[in-house]
Design an enzyme around this catalytic site. Sequence first.
Site, PDB file in Angstrom:
ATOM      1  N   LYS A 112       0.832  -1.209   0.000  1.00 58.41           N
ATOM      2  CA  LYS A 112       0.000   0.000   0.000  1.00 58.41           C
ATOM      3  C   LYS A 112       0.875   1.271   0.000  1.00 58.41           C
ATOM      4  O   LYS A 112       0.435   2.327  -0.450  1.00 58.41           O
ATOM      5  CB  LYS A 112      -0.919   0.021   1.218  1.00 58.41           C
ATOM      6  CG  LYS A 112      -1.813  -1.218   1.357  1.00 58.41           C
ATOM      7  CD  LYS A 112      -3.185  -1.005   0.871  1.00 58.41           C
ATOM      8  CE  LYS A 112      -4.155  -2.158   1.030  1.00 58.41           C
ATOM      9  NZ  LYS A 112      -3.725  -3.510   0.707  1.00 58.41           N
TER      10      LYS A 112
HETATM   11  C1  PLP Z   1      -4.183  -4.606   0.031  1.00 55.39           C
HETATM   12  C2  PLP Z   1      -3.359  -5.846  -0.057  1.00 55.39           C
HETATM   13  C3  PLP Z   1      -3.583  -6.831  -1.052  1.00 55.39           C
HETATM   14  C4  PLP Z   1      -4.725  -6.734  -2.053  1.00 55.39           C
HETATM   15  O1  PLP Z   1      -4.536  -5.749  -3.024  1.00 55.39           O
HETATM   16  P1  PLP Z   1      -5.770  -5.192  -3.878  1.00 55.39           P
HETATM   17  O2  PLP Z   1      -5.250  -4.032  -4.614  1.00 55.39           O
HETATM   18  O3  PLP Z   1      -6.817  -4.811  -2.848  1.00 55.39           O
HETATM   19  O4  PLP Z   1      -6.243  -6.301  -4.754  1.00 55.39           O
HETATM   20  C5  PLP Z   1      -2.731  -7.925  -1.102  1.00 55.39           C
HETATM   21  N1  PLP Z   1      -1.732  -8.080  -0.206  1.00 55.39           N
HETATM   22  C6  PLP Z   1      -1.488  -7.166   0.759  1.00 55.39           C
HETATM   23  C7  PLP Z   1      -0.384  -7.406   1.737  1.00 55.39           C
HETATM   24  C8  PLP Z   1      -2.282  -6.018   0.876  1.00 55.39           C
HETATM   25  O5  PLP Z   1      -2.031  -5.118   1.845  1.00 55.39           O
END
Ligand code: PLP
Length: 493
Positions: A112
């Site tokens: 993120k």
């Molecule tokens: C948010 C997240 C995901 C999923 O990503 P999306 O963009 O919501 O599909 C996968 N792995 C981790 C560690 C995340 O924080």
Amino acid sequence: MKYFSTRSGSERVSAAEAIIRGLAPDGGLYVPESIPCLSPDDFAELCELDYRERAARVMAPFLGEFTPEEVRGLCEAAYGDNFDCAEIAPVRFIDETTAYLELWHGPTSAFKDMALQMLPRLLTASLGKQGVSLGVCILVATSGDTGKAALEGFAGVPGTRIMVFYPRDGVSDVQRLQMVTQEGDNVCVCAVEGNFDDAQSGVKRIFSDAAFAEELRRRGWFLSSANSINWGRLLPQIAYYVSAYCDVVNSGLIIPGESVNFCVPTGNFGNILAGWIAKRMGLPVDRFICASNENNVLTDFINTGVYNRRREFHLTNSPSMDILVSSNLERLLYFLTGDPEKTAGWMRGLGEEGGYDVGEEVLAKIQADFSSGFCTSEGALAEIARVWAEHGYLIDTHTAVASAVLSAYRCATGDETPTLVVSTASPYKFCSAVLSALGTPAGAPGHELIGRLEGLTRTKAPVNLSGLGEKAVRFTSCVAPEGMAAAVDGFIG
Ligand SMILES: *Cc1c(COP(=O)(O)O)cnc(C)c1O
């Protein structure tokens, strides 16, 4: 470049406006009116550049009212020594055809950060472009990763404040500590009695309270959110797909123009959609493999064209993928059909009946680019153990879901295309599960496990996690859901 809503093609807004608004007034998501193209010559040039410049070249054509120099400045600020590795998003090969794209070298050790280190800069620059003189207060309800990544992104950014609410009984030790020790004068963190839904509903109530908004405006502030439907979060994610491809070319494993696959651990469909947009820009990608955990709505959707959220919700060891409504899928459906009425109809079906069926024609288009699979919590632990034993490479539970789905996909299809598994979190963020995967029971508070995992694997934890035990706790308040608005009121002052 103008943007319009996935649910009505009529109103066109600038990129800055789309980023400030987040959600379109009709409830749809903003999409660009066209997708810019990169030529083979562009890719050859990109291969020579570092991550920051690659990101700037990819993002600039989408940001019409920003000059290329401005975009480069934003990228230099977002992807600097706040990351613990100079490559920002390095590609690690484990064999001739498999690599992991590590997206967790930012300040919170999860992917993120790739978007949330950029969004606050894009947002404040957009406010400047639009001549908005109000300060922006970001409200976030979080079940874990997003809250901390948003805090790190907005901490210290002039003209912004951020308030994060987390469910008192719904986040891990490490996640709570990461948030309550957050530094910065413009941040506030508050526990909410109840679960994630209580916190989320509380934030939605505040957003829909017009009188409260008016009162804040009088004091010079407006409220906004940092969630993944904002175009300003999706756009920075396109860059790492392009960058990873350049790295694979530079490694000599493929020649320019040769295709790769990406296998992506998926929840809200933001990450994988960014990759698909990169393909639309001209990136040579053959297939995107969409990997889910037991909450496998997307596996079924990509196989059948039927989206059905009416099913049991599973709590898994890859919690950031515990999602039944993947919001960013709406953008894919719009891009594939170009039809806002159809898209709006499907989204209405999702709200009213819990699902929709896109039909043969759209399904064929989806299957032309996407494959899918899912993996259980036990399967993820077994994959962590396998990759560690066979390659001496440590992965977290989310990455393990994708890694296991890739193995199954290769067995089923015989596809030997070089593939990048998108690695979304540091294994140290999910110590307890990773330790148990390696056969060590893990009954201790989260931050003590970090030392244990370091000892066992002789790897090093990211500094932001290993120092957590020593950091001062700054935020201890806890409110009932009805008290959340008052907490925001007090924070803004
Ligand atoms: C948010 C997240 C995901 C999923 O990503 P999306 O963009 O919501 O599909 C996968 N792995 C981790 C560690 C995340 O924080």
